[in-house]
Design an enzyme around this catalytic site. Structure first.
Site, PDB file in Angstrom:
ATOM      1  N   ASP A 159      23.879  49.998  31.600  1.00  0.00           N
ATOM      2  CA  ASP A 159      23.059  49.536  32.701  1.00  0.00           C
ATOM      3  C   ASP A 159      21.434  49.760  32.208  1.00  0.00           C
ATOM      4  OD1 ASP A 159      21.668  49.122  35.265  1.00  0.00           O
ATOM      5  OD2 ASP A 159      23.781  48.576  35.910  1.00  0.00           O
ATOM      6  N   ASP A 211      20.849  64.044  44.325  1.00  0.00           N
ATOM      7  CA  ASP A 211      22.400  63.852  44.708  1.00  0.00           C
ATOM      8  C   ASP A 211      23.332  63.461  43.590  1.00  0.00           C
ATOM      9  OD1 ASP A 211      23.829  64.129  46.969  1.00  0.00           O
ATOM     10  OD2 ASP A 211      23.663  62.050  47.694  1.00  0.00           O
ATOM     11  N   HIS A 222      18.068  50.489  38.674  1.00  0.00           N
ATOM     12  CA  HIS A 222      19.213  50.061  39.014  1.00  0.00           C
ATOM     13  C   HIS A 222      20.515  50.803  38.482  1.00  0.00           C
ATOM     14  CE1 HIS A 222      22.105  46.976  37.915  1.00  0.00           C
ATOM     15  NE2 HIS A 222      21.630  46.304  38.811  1.00  0.00           N
ATOM     16  N   ASN A 263      28.214  66.806  50.589  1.00  0.00           N
ATOM     17  CA  ASN A 263      27.380  67.982  50.180  1.00  0.00           C
ATOM     18  C   ASN A 263      26.208  68.280  51.234  1.00  0.00           C
ATOM     19  OD1 ASN A 263      26.243  65.582  49.288  1.00  0.00           O
ATOM     20  ND2 ASN A 263      25.110  66.510  47.640  1.00  0.00           N
ATOM     21  N   ASN A 277      24.221  36.596  40.484  1.00  0.00           N
ATOM     22  CA  ASN A 277      23.403  36.354  41.703  1.00  0.00           C
ATOM     23  C   ASN A 277      22.618  35.039  41.718  1.00  0.00           C
ATOM     24  OD1 ASN A 277      23.983  39.065  42.308  1.00  0.00           O
ATOM     25  ND2 ASN A 277      22.117  39.873  41.465  1.00  0.00           N
ATOM     26  N   ALA A 322      31.094  38.386  33.000  1.00  0.00           N
ATOM     27  CA  ALA A 322      32.292  38.353  34.229  1.00  0.00           C
ATOM     28  C   ALA A 322      33.089  37.083  33.869  1.00  0.00           C
ATOM     29  CB  ALA A 322      31.462  38.190  35.602  1.00  0.00           C
ATOM     30  N   VAL A 346      38.091  40.350  32.012  1.00  0.00           N
ATOM     31  CA  VAL A 346      37.275  41.144  32.663  1.00  0.00           C
ATOM     32  C   VAL A 346      37.472  40.807  33.954  1.00  0.00           C
ATOM     33  CG1 VAL A 346      34.695  41.421  33.203  1.00  0.00           C
ATOM     34  CG2 VAL A 346      35.318  40.871  30.935  1.00  0.00           C
ATOM     35  N   SER A 404      25.841  43.309  41.528  1.00  0.00           N
ATOM     36  CA  SER A 404      25.767  44.613  40.860  1.00  0.00           C
ATOM     37  C   SER A 404      26.454  45.699  41.675  1.00  0.00           C
ATOM     38  CB  SER A 404      24.317  45.041  40.286  1.00  0.00           C
ATOM     39  OG  SER A 404      23.838  44.074  39.471  1.00  0.00           O
TER      40      SER A 404
END
Length: 599
Positions: free
Chosen positions: A110, A132, A159, A173, A256, A271, A276, A348
């Site tokens: 990515d 985080d 992203h 947490n 998209n 894809a 895949v 995504s």
């Protein structure tokens, strides 16, 4: 519990008779239970059904049943978990008690990941570890965009960090949001960046191919590709083939392009590459997101399934995926500031859900192969749209709980286990628990704090703020602080690549008015817990969405759907959802005569 049965004997059966019956049936007594006449007995694991049938045939036995396991009815204590509608829709509560992804390495190919505190001399930027992700396990990664020993795969966009959060953000947490497979190890692979030649943020196919190959050669078990484009690339296809030969599962976003008709009913690449696992997106209501590609790719590959991606275009600004990243999912400029949660939407985000579920599967069932993983995902999916697989939804919505289910405890997931009967679901109306709420134990409110403590960023870029690369693959999310778009100025990915062009993260910036998890108007009084469809201790718009989803799919997808009969007509319909929305907004309910309160 494997190898255990609970047997109820007739009141007049002596201990001697009981022991003789157990011995002749192939069972031994463990202990008497406190309930009169009940005993816990042991049998050979795998023989529970056969021994139970022999015992039940005895006139001295009332019932013989397996020792059923319950799960703690708890939710993660992350304060923004209440906003993560997507976790409930994929059945994470049950799944998280079975697997957390431990032992599985996920390569996030990515824009990079905010995985360290580092001054990167290759681009001159200062980077910080996302708070985080502090307890997330990271393994060495690779920067395929900026080569060189000091060029680390830091995220200079937003992203890749958001995608990583969905997969493995720290959970339970007391901070931020939760991830699906927090025990998984993340391998950050950067393939996107600001191209000095095109002056755009691109993800070149050559870099993607290198990233995939590097991940395979360095021990990745699963590869997430949240990027997409129109053109097929030979080198990218070769890299995917290398992954398949090595038994590595590859998951990719469908694209998209649906929002503006580009690529409609057409999977984008990678894809569309054979083998895949291709993932489309749905919103809160389980309906295909307006921007999501679907159908069949140029290579003839059909979309496999769908996952939560959000759809603020059709469902409003709450229909996004909340995880931690920078102030924006696209085109961030400060790589050291991290709001507790940022909302993004796009395929995504959907792909990241499926990748995380693959990590859960491989952690729980380490002997499954790549082909079996794909089968498990599709055979355990929740059917949406037309009955059976279809072009809009593939096999349906990914379900982590169904994928991990192993009712006979033989180490084989139920949906590929020939010894487990596949039941055809019957769609019957749920009981009306609002008639006599006392019949159903009231769910205790989730221990997680309400998400009012940490303000969400209100200055997320508007859809028009983020320049979009007009060419290549892009991480297929719409990053808005909700993502569906590549960096584009329309909010929908504009990823038409020309040969040689690059891909860019397909995110779409979320509208700037994304509501923060703050106060809602005080509703009118109601029968305790009536209307609390999702069992979170509150009656709010999410309960209305739960009713609508049940109405749309004719299946009780919400935890406490039987509490949704709130307008006194004895039918669970959209009218109940409307009443709940009015109640949440503090508006007059105008209920029928005799309905002075909800229920």
């Amino acid at each position: 519990m494997p190898g255990q049965l609970v047997v109820h004997f007739q009141p007049d059966v002596t201990d001697q008779q009981r022991n003789a019956i157990l011995g002749s049936s192939g069972a031994t007594l463990d202990r008497d239970l406190l309930a009169p006449g009940y005993a816990l007995v042991s049998v050979v694991p795998g023989q529970e059904s056969a021994v139970g049938e022999r015992l039940a045939a005895s006139t001295a036995v009332t019932t013989a049943e397996t020792n059923i396991v319950r799960l703690p009815a708890s939710a993660p204590n992350d304060p923004y978990y209440g906003l993560q509608w997507n976790m409930g829709s994929i059945g994470l509560s049950a799944a998280r008690e079975i697997s957390d992804g431990s032992g599985v390495t996920v390569a996030v190919v990515d824009t990079g990941v905010a995985y360290e505190n580092y001054h990167n001399p290759c681009d001159g930027n200062d980077y910080a570890l996302a708070p985080d992700l502090a307890a997330t396990i990271f393994v060495p990664g690779y920067n395929a965009f900026d080569t060189g020993p000091d060029c680390h795969p830091n995220d200079d966009y937003g992203h890749g960090t958001h995608v990583t959060g969905t997969i493995a953000e720290n959970t339970d947490n007391g901070y931020g949001t939760a991830g699906i497979a927090p025990g998984a190890s993340i391998m950050p692979i950067k393939v996107c960046g600001n191209d000095p030649k095109t002056h755009k943020y691109d993800c070149p196919e050559a870099n993607i191919a290198d990233g995939i190959t590097w991940a395979v050669d360095h021990g990745a078990d699963v590869i997430n590709l949240s990027l997409s484009g129109e053109q097929q690339s030979d080198v990218e296809t070769e890299a995917v083939s290398h992954a398949k030969d090595a038994g590595v599962v590859v998951v990719a976003a469908a694209g998209n392009g649906g929002a503006d008709g580009i690529g409609d009913n057409h999977l984008q690449f990678p894809a569309a590459i054979e083998g895949v696992i291709s993932v489309g997106a749905v919103g809160v209501l389980g309906i295909r997101a307006t921007y999501s590609n679907y159908g069949v790719g140029a290579s003839g590959q059909k979309m496999d399934l769908v996952a939560p991606g959000g759809d603020p275009i059709s469902e409003g600004s709450n229909s996004v995926i909340w995880q931690q990243t920078y102030m924006s999912c696209t085109a961030a400029t400060d790589f050291t500031v991290f709001p507790a949660a940022t909302g993004c939407y796009g395929t995504s985000m959907a792909a990241a859900h499926v990748t995380a579920v693959v990590a859960l599967i491989e952690s729980k069932y380490p002997d499954v192969n790549r082909t079996q993983v794909r089968t498990i995902l599709t055979c355990s999916a929740e059917d949406l749209g037309d009955p059976g697989p279809d072009l809009q939804y593939g096999a349906g919505l990914v379900r982590a709980d169904n994928a991990l289910a192993d009712t006979d405890h033989d180490g084989i997931p139920d949906c590929i286990d020939s010894s487990v009967a596949t039941l055809t679901p019957t769609f019957t109306p749920p009981p009306n628990n609002c008639v006599s709420p006392s019949l159903t134990p009231a769910p205790t409110p989730s221990p997680s704090p309400t998400p009012t403590d940490t303000p969400l960023p209100t200055d997320t870029p508007a859809l028009t703020d983020t320049p979009t690369p007009t060419e290549p693959l892009v991480p297929t999310d719409t990053a808005t602080s909700t993502e569906t778009a590549m960096p584009s100025d329309t909010g929908t990915p504009t990823e038409t690549s020309t040969p040689g062009d690059t891909a860019t993260p397909t995110d779409t910036p979320v509208p700037t008015d994304t509501p923060t998890p703050t106060a809602t108007p005080t509703p009118t009084p109601l029968i305790p817990h009536c209307g609390d469809v999702d069992c979170n201790g509150l009656v709010d718009p999410l309960d209305a969405l739960g009713v609508m989803r049940w109405v749309a799919n004719s299946v009780p997808v919400a935890n406490c759907i039987g509490l949704g009969y709130v307008n006194c007509d004895a039918q669970l319909t959209a009218a109940d959802a409307t009443t709940l929305l009015k109640h949440s907004a503090g508006l007059p309910l105008n209920l029928p005569a005799g309905c002075s309160t909800l229920g």
